[in-house]
Design a protein around this motif. Sequence first.
Motif, PDB file in Angstrom:
ATOM      1  N   ASN A  30      43.328  73.600 -93.483  1.00 42.96           N
ATOM      2  CA  ASN A  30      42.468  73.528 -92.298  1.00 42.96           C
ATOM      3  C   ASN A  30      41.646  72.246 -92.387  1.00 42.96           C
ATOM      4  N   ILE A  31      42.360  71.117 -92.356  1.00 42.31           N
ATOM      5  CA  ILE A  31      41.719  69.838 -92.625  1.00 42.31           C
ATOM      6  C   ILE A  31      40.807  69.376 -91.501  1.00 42.31           C
ATOM      7  N   LEU A  32      40.895  70.006 -90.333  1.00 44.19           N
ATOM      8  CA  LEU A  32      40.029  69.630 -89.217  1.00 44.19           C
ATOM      9  C   LEU A  32      38.734  70.436 -89.202  1.00 44.19           C
ATOM     10  N   TYR A  33      38.611  71.393 -90.121  1.00 44.00           N
ATOM     11  CA  TYR A  33      37.398  72.215 -90.228  1.00 44.00           C
ATOM     12  C   TYR A  33      37.093  72.962 -88.934  1.00 44.00           C
ATOM     13  N   LEU A  34      38.134  73.358 -88.213  1.00 43.49           N
ATOM     14  CA  LEU A  34      37.909  74.060 -86.955  1.00 43.49           C
ATOM     15  C   LEU A  34      37.451  75.491 -87.219  1.00 43.49           C
ATOM     16  N   PRO A  35      36.489  75.988 -86.442  1.00 43.37           N
ATOM     17  CA  PRO A  35      36.040  77.381 -86.599  1.00 43.37           C
ATOM     18  C   PRO A  35      37.103  78.354 -86.098  1.00 43.37           C
ATOM     19  N   ASP A  36      36.969  79.627 -86.470  1.00 42.84           N
ATOM     20  CA  ASP A  36      37.932  80.639 -86.037  1.00 42.84           C
ATOM     21  C   ASP A  36      37.972  80.774 -84.518  1.00 42.84           C
ATOM     22  N   ARG A  37      36.824  80.622 -83.890  1.00 40.36           N
ATOM     23  CA  ARG A  37      36.753  80.743 -82.432  1.00 40.36           C
ATOM     24  C   ARG A  37      35.846  79.626 -81.893  1.00 40.36           C
ATOM     25  N   LEU A  38      36.350  78.879 -80.925  1.00 40.43           N
ATOM     26  CA  LEU A  38      35.566  77.794 -80.345  1.00 40.43           C
ATOM     27  C   LEU A  38      34.530  78.354 -79.374  1.00 40.43           C
ATOM     28  N   PRO A  39      33.391  77.705 -79.264  1.00 42.46           N
ATOM     29  CA  PRO A  39      32.371  78.133 -78.295  1.00 42.46           C
ATOM     30  C   PRO A  39      32.897  77.979 -76.866  1.00 42.46           C
ATOM     31  N   PRO A  40      32.261  78.628 -75.899  1.00 40.33           N
ATOM     32  CA  PRO A  40      32.680  78.513 -74.493  1.00 40.33           C
ATOM     33  C   PRO A  40      32.725  77.061 -74.025  1.00 40.33           C
ATOM     34  N   SER A  41      33.728  76.737 -73.240  1.00 43.28           N
ATOM     35  CA  SER A  41      33.897  75.422 -72.597  1.00 43.28           C
ATOM     36  C   SER A  41      34.291  74.310 -73.574  1.00 43.28           C
ATOM     37  N   ILE A  42      34.632  74.647 -74.817  1.00 44.72           N
ATOM     38  CA  ILE A  42      35.070  73.655 -75.803  1.00 44.72           C
ATOM     39  C   ILE A  42      36.570  73.813 -76.031  1.00 44.72           C
ATOM     40  N   TYR A  43      37.304  72.708 -75.920  1.00 43.75           N
ATOM     41  CA  TYR A  43      38.752  72.738 -76.113  1.00 43.75           C
ATOM     42  C   TYR A  43      39.186  71.584 -77.006  1.00 43.75           C
ATOM     43  N   PHE A  44      40.176  71.829 -77.852  1.00 41.03           N
ATOM     44  CA  PHE A  44      40.786  70.781 -78.668  1.00 41.03           C
ATOM     45  C   PHE A  44      42.245  70.610 -78.241  1.00 41.03           C
ATOM     46  N   ILE A  45      42.666  69.356 -78.069  1.00 39.10           N
ATOM     47  CA  ILE A  45      44.072  69.041 -77.848  1.00 39.10           C
ATOM     48  C   ILE A  45      44.533  68.216 -79.052  1.00 39.10           C
ATOM     49  N   LEU A  46      45.486  68.733 -79.796  1.00 39.19           N
ATOM     50  CA  LEU A  46      45.979  68.075 -81.004  1.00 39.19           C
ATOM     51  C   LEU A  46      47.439  67.706 -80.810  1.00 39.19           C
ATOM     52  N   THR A  47      47.833  66.509 -81.220  1.00 36.97           N
ATOM     53  CA  THR A  47      49.231  66.115 -81.101  1.00 36.97           C
ATOM     54  C   THR A  47      49.797  65.765 -82.467  1.00 36.97           C
ATOM     55  N   MET A  48      51.056  66.119 -82.669  1.00 31.97           N
ATOM     56  CA  MET A  48      51.754  65.752 -83.894  1.00 31.97           C
ATOM     57  C   MET A  48      53.250  65.718 -83.612  1.00 31.97           C
ATOM     58  N   ARG A  49      53.988  64.985 -84.448  1.00 29.12           N
ATOM     59  CA  ARG A  49      55.427  64.813 -84.224  1.00 29.12           C
ATOM     60  C   ARG A  49      56.200  66.105 -84.442  1.00 29.12           C
ATOM     61  N   ASN A  50      55.829  66.851 -85.476  1.00 30.07           N
ATOM     62  CA  ASN A  50      56.526  68.088 -85.799  1.00 30.07           C
ATOM     63  C   ASN A  50      55.538  69.234 -85.795  1.00 30.07           C
ATOM     64  N   ILE A  51      55.743  70.191 -84.927  1.00 33.23           N
ATOM     65  CA  ILE A  51      54.777  71.271 -84.751  1.00 33.23           C
ATOM     66  C   ILE A  51      54.698  72.172 -85.982  1.00 33.23           C
ATOM     67  N   ASP A  52      55.716  72.113 -86.851  1.00 32.96           N
ATOM     68  CA  ASP A  52      55.731  72.916 -88.078  1.00 32.96           C
ATOM     69  C   ASP A  52      55.527  72.050 -89.315  1.00 32.96           C
ATOM     70  N   ASP A  53      54.777  70.975 -89.165  1.00 29.15           N
ATOM     71  CA  ASP A  53      54.664  69.973 -90.223  1.00 29.15           C
ATOM     72  C   ASP A  53      53.493  70.210 -91.168  1.00 29.15           C
ATOM     73  N   GLY A  54      53.008  71.437 -91.292  1.00 35.21           N
ATOM     74  CA  GLY A  54      52.011  71.731 -92.320  1.00 35.21           C
ATOM     75  C   GLY A  54      50.603  71.944 -91.812  1.00 35.21           C
ATOM     76  N   LEU A  55      50.359  71.737 -90.528  1.00 37.87           N
ATOM     77  CA  LEU A  55      49.006  71.928 -90.000  1.00 37.87           C
ATOM     78  C   LEU A  55      48.733  73.414 -89.801  1.00 37.87           C
ATOM     79  N   GLN A  56      47.674  73.889 -90.417  1.00 38.94           N
ATOM     80  CA  GLN A  56      47.284  75.290 -90.254  1.00 38.94           C
ATOM     81  C   GLN A  56      45.941  75.365 -89.559  1.00 38.94           C
ATOM     82  N   LEU A  57      45.898  76.099 -88.465  1.00 38.41           N
ATOM     83  CA  LEU A  57      44.654  76.313 -87.750  1.00 38.41           C
ATOM     84  C   LEU A  57      44.133  77.700 -88.071  1.00 38.41           C
ATOM     85  N   PRO A  58      42.828  77.910 -87.971  1.00 41.90           N
ATOM     86  CA  PRO A  58      42.242  79.164 -88.465  1.00 41.90           C
ATOM     87  C   PRO A  58      42.629  80.411 -87.700  1.00 41.90           C
ATOM     88  N   SER A  59      42.944  80.280 -86.426  1.00 40.71           N
ATOM     89  CA  SER A  59      43.225  81.480 -85.632  1.00 40.71           C
ATOM     90  C   SER A  59      44.393  81.238 -84.695  1.00 40.71           C
TER      91      SER A  59
END
Length: 300
Positions: free
Chosen positions: A73-102
């Motif tokens: 969880n290298i982006l330190y994202l919380p389990d649940r984002l507060p209201p009106s907050i959105y993250f858009i993340l891009t990567m070449r391979n969607i299964d390339d090791g990135l784990q998000l908390p929820s």
Amino acid sequence: SSSSAASDVYKRQIKYKLSIKEFPNNYAKDGIFLENVLKEASQKIRKEYKIVIVIDGIDELVQKELTFFSTTNILYLPDRLPPSIYFILTMRNIDDGLQLPSEENQDKIELDNKSEWNKKDITEYIKNNIDNENTQEYIRIQNKTEEEFINKIIDKVDGSFIYLTYLLDDIEKKKYTDVTLDEIPQDVNAYYERHWKKIKAENAEHWGDALQIIAALTYTFSPISVDMICTDFKIKNVGLVISVIESMRQFLHTTEVEEIEGYRFYHKTVLDFLNKKSEIKTLKRITYTGFGSTNSWLFD
């Protein structure tokens, strides 16, 4: 260090947008500070607005981070984002090791470079980037209409935006004055092969050292300086190092730390191409066995 790379991005944006002057010393240690800041931003924003945070090329950060750290969880994202907050993340391979908390609060969208919408985007990009004197001259010399030129370029790049940017830039810089439209390399790997042969021909007398310089650049996701290449890879010809780097400049990202420039390949397709070269694989196997156990020479 690499562990704070994502936090440094957040810090610059947060400092500018929320006018936070002081950050705690351990702001990059975990996600507590980020979570608090996101909550504050959510409370300050008007209800009809959204805060959208876009982070491009996450796979580069994942590759660098997972080399040295076990956490994903290298982006330190919380389990649940507060209201009106959105993250858009891009990567070449969607299964390339990135784990998000929820998993329940995220949508994954795979973008296909062979799709019609991608072709449409490429077409629009070409139209918006050929209205310059040198490209128009090239089209005239090829005795083609703009539509014919666009269709041929679409066929050549085969859905690759990175190749498209390289190719249009080369044409505008008059690097293809002696190359017909049909002779332009067919796909990005053929384009890299053309450059590989050119660099090899230009450095025929010193190919052993030039090859080692290229291999050095493929070995790390972190930027590496000219001095590091000379010292750690025992290259005595500084001028050759500079020359090889200049010949590959368009593929390199430059980072400056304390007035020292470090270089790394910008796009994974270049690394993929080079790492498949038998000369590179043989050299790395002979020279760098066990070398990855330390990163003291990396330009962090």
